[in-house]
Write an enzyme that holds these catalytic residues in place. Structure first.
Site, mmCIF file in Angstrom:
data_model
loop_
_atom_site.group_PDB
_atom_site.id
_atom_site.type_symbol
_atom_site.label_atom_id
_atom_site.label_comp_id
_atom_site.label_asym_id
_atom_site.label_seq_id
_atom_site.Cartn_x
_atom_site.Cartn_y
_atom_site.Cartn_z
ATOM 1 N N CYS A 1 121.265 63.509 103.395
ATOM 2 C CA CYS A 1 120.323 63.515 104.649
ATOM 3 C C CYS A 1 120.445 62.580 105.728
ATOM 4 O O CYS A 1 119.707 62.652 106.852
ATOM 5 C CB CYS A 1 118.843 64.050 104.339
ATOM 6 S SG CYS A 1 118.742 65.492 103.102
ATOM 7 N N SER B 1 119.322 60.818 100.012
ATOM 8 C CA SER B 1 119.456 60.547 98.511
ATOM 9 C C SER B 1 120.519 60.024 98.404
ATOM 10 O O SER B 1 121.635 59.908 98.798
ATOM 11 C CB SER B 1 119.299 61.902 97.793
ATOM 12 O OG SER B 1 117.946 62.385 98.081
ATOM 13 N N THR C 1 112.089 74.517 98.898
ATOM 14 C CA THR C 1 112.569 73.706 100.053
ATOM 15 C C THR C 1 114.074 73.769 100.539
ATOM 16 O O THR C 1 114.544 72.814 101.020
ATOM 17 C CB THR C 1 112.508 72.120 99.378
ATOM 18 O OG1 THR C 1 113.380 72.179 98.141
ATOM 19 C CG2 THR C 1 111.006 71.784 98.734
ATOM 20 N N TYR D 1 119.574 75.659 96.964
ATOM 21 C CA TYR D 1 119.446 75.130 95.585
ATOM 22 C C TYR D 1 119.547 76.141 94.554
ATOM 23 O O TYR D 1 119.358 76.136 93.263
ATOM 24 C CB TYR D 1 118.084 74.607 95.565
ATOM 25 C CG TYR D 1 117.633 73.227 96.203
ATOM 26 C CD1 TYR D 1 118.180 72.006 95.866
ATOM 27 C CD2 TYR D 1 117.322 73.414 97.702
ATOM 28 C CE1 TYR D 1 117.856 71.014 96.468
ATOM 29 C CE2 TYR D 1 117.268 72.199 98.480
ATOM 30 C CZ TYR D 1 117.538 70.966 97.826
ATOM 31 O OH TYR D 1 117.425 70.027 98.637
ATOM 32 N N SER E 1 113.295 61.761 92.901
ATOM 33 C CA SER E 1 113.580 61.887 94.235
ATOM 34 C C SER E 1 112.354 61.740 95.178
ATOM 35 O O SER E 1 112.513 60.913 96.115
ATOM 36 C CB SER E 1 114.170 63.486 94.522
ATOM 37 O OG SER E 1 114.407 63.678 96.039
ATOM 38 N N HIS F 1 112.045 61.788 107.827
ATOM 39 C CA HIS F 1 112.838 62.836 107.136
ATOM 40 C C HIS F 1 112.098 63.769 106.411
ATOM 41 O O HIS F 1 111.178 63.256 105.665
ATOM 42 C CB HIS F 1 114.116 62.275 106.507
ATOM 43 C CG HIS F 1 114.451 63.325 105.383
ATOM 44 N ND1 HIS F 1 115.347 64.271 105.727
ATOM 45 C CD2 HIS F 1 114.633 63.451 104.134
ATOM 46 C CE1 HIS F 1 115.689 65.224 104.904
ATOM 47 N NE2 HIS F 1 115.325 64.561 103.716
ATOM 48 N N ASP G 1 101.321 80.547 92.678
ATOM 49 C CA ASP G 1 100.297 80.339 93.636
ATOM 50 C C ASP G 1 100.813 79.975 94.640
ATOM 51 O O ASP G 1 101.381 79.066 95.109
ATOM 52 C CB ASP G 1 99.166 79.571 93.056
ATOM 53 C CG ASP G 1 97.797 79.145 93.871
ATOM 54 O OD1 ASP G 1 98.018 79.820 94.944
ATOM 55 O OD2 ASP G 1 97.103 78.419 93.852
ATOM 56 N N GLU H 1 125.794 67.427 104.880
ATOM 57 C CA GLU H 1 126.031 67.507 103.407
ATOM 58 C C GLU H 1 126.524 68.796 103.019
ATOM 59 O O GLU H 1 126.781 68.973 101.826
ATOM 60 C CB GLU H 1 125.102 66.753 102.726
ATOM 61 C CG GLU H 1 123.667 67.507 102.796
ATOM 62 C CD GLU H 1 122.599 67.079 101.828
ATOM 63 O OE1 GLU H 1 122.705 67.389 100.722
ATOM 64 O OE2 GLU H 1 122.036 66.007 102.341
#
EC number: 2.3.3.-
Length: 389
Positions: A111, A308, A152, A143, A201, A233, A29, A79
């Site tokens: 990050c 993270s 993301t 990812y 996370s 962030h 969706d 990173e």
């Protein structure tokens, strides 16, 4: 004498994919992407744009000839490192033509790294009134195709000139950091994509924010009423909003709630059309706030940085009178508005070429209207950069 952000600029690749179309291609969706995570478009990086070229592109328009003589340190936070030994700052230093007697280093903590880079720059400049530090946050968030983290993703860089008597934001001496060893997101050496515990996370991010904010408020006797706006962030725009909402409790007055909520929407406007740029996400949000929201001199902006693994930090800055004059708002709007939408199929082709380091300059550069640095080739593991005029 104050120290802070004297200039700030960002760069994103000129390709993007529409999130609604990506959702449809993934049989999801569209509102899950548009509303659920709050993303409308996602920047897509071609092979010719890596952390070096994007970082140099973000910096080149704010580094003057005089700056090149005064910059004594270049720090790149990332990173998405392209080398386990050589700092990308060395290559950017060369591309920009900065004077040779400068320190060049790369920093890493997911990050978060751009924030300690700025704090290091601030402390370094305390006894160096005639010098400047260039801080660059540059990343490509990847990812994997059809992965849980795919919506993301993003790519881009933010460059900041840290100096005395800054024209945009004076940094206060009030930073509070919070560290906690947690495996919410990590990428072991040799892994092409990160490993993510999505639920953990989100919880770790909010927990880090609450801990650092509460300790900040305790140490400095501050409340939310002391801030004009807050920046976060932003791996996706709903993440920071969840953190903000977690402290807008019933005892907070409605005017403060409304002010901070309105400010948050302004602070995430650019991010909504770029996606996650890791180390640069907080500072793209800061640019968005400065350029799309009404601020007045001496307004205090709170900033929450998160990486993270995890490290979070809450700190603040004061808006400088005439800050708008140091921003190139039209150029930033043009950069976003003049990008080229690509189909999901083309995005997937770009993604695979990036992974395999396959160059296609005819496709990637043929409609480029701007003078940019780009990665031209890799020979014997040596990266060769060029300039498109």
């Amino acid at each position: 004498m104050t120290v802070g952000i004297d200039q700030i600029n960002f760069y994103v690749p000129r390709f993007y994919v529409d999130m609604a179309k990506l959702a449809e291609a993934r049989q999801v969706d569209p509102n899950k992407y548009l509303l659920g995570i709050g993303q409308t478009e996602m920047a897509v990086s071609p092979t010719s744009q890596d952390i070096v070229s994007m970082g140099a592109n973000a910096a080149k328009d704010i580094v003057t000839d005089d700056d090149k003589k005064q910059i004594s340190m270049v720090i790149v936070a990332t990173e998405s490192a392209i080398d386990s030994a050589k700092a990308s700052a060395v290559q950017i230093h060369n591309l920009l033509g900065i004077q040779p007697f400068a320190r060049c280093i790369e920093m890493k903590e997911a990050c978060y790294a751009a924030t300690p880079a700025i704090q290091l720059a601030k402390d370094y400049l305390a006894q160096r009134p005639n010098e400047k530090v260039l801080v660059i946050a540059s990343d490509t968030a990847r990812y994997g195709l059809q992965s849980g983290g795919e919506p993301t993703q993003g790519a881009g860089a933010v460059a900041m000139m840290i100096s005395h008597n800054p024209r945009i934001l004076e940094l206060n001496d009030d930073a509070v950091a919070f560290t906690e060893d947690v495996y919410d997101f990590w990428r072991p050496s040799g892994q092409p994509y990160p490993l993510v515990d999505g639920a953990l996370s989100k919880d770790a991010y909010i927990h880090s924010f609450q801990e650092s904010w509460q300790e900040y408020a305790r140490r400095h006797n501050k409340s939310l009423a002391d801030f004009s706006s807050l920046c976060f962030h932003v791996p996706f725009t709903k993440m920071g909003k969840k953190a903000l909402e977690s402290i807008l409790t019933d005892d907070i007055d409605e005017e403060t709630k409304s002010r901070l909520t309105t400010g948050y929407d302004a602070a995430t406007y650019y991010n909504r059309y770029v996606g996650n740029i890791y180390t640069g996400s907080l500072y793209l949000s800061l640019i968005s706030l400065l350029e799309t929201h009404d601020l007045v001199p001496n307004d205090t902006i709170g900033l929450f940085s998160y990486g993270s693994g995890s490290v979070g930090e809450f700190f603040s800055g004061k808006v400088v009178e005439g800050y708008q004059d140091a921003l190139d708002i039209q150029a930033h709007k043009d950069l976003l508005n003049n990008r080229e939408e690509i189909s999901v199929e083309t995005y997937e082709t770009f993604f695979k070429r990036f992974d395999n380091l396959e160059f296609d300059p005819e496709t990637e550069l043929q409609n480029e209207q701007n003078s940019i640095f780009y990665l031209e080739s890799i020979n014997d593991h040596i990266r060769n950069y060029n300039t498109l005029n």
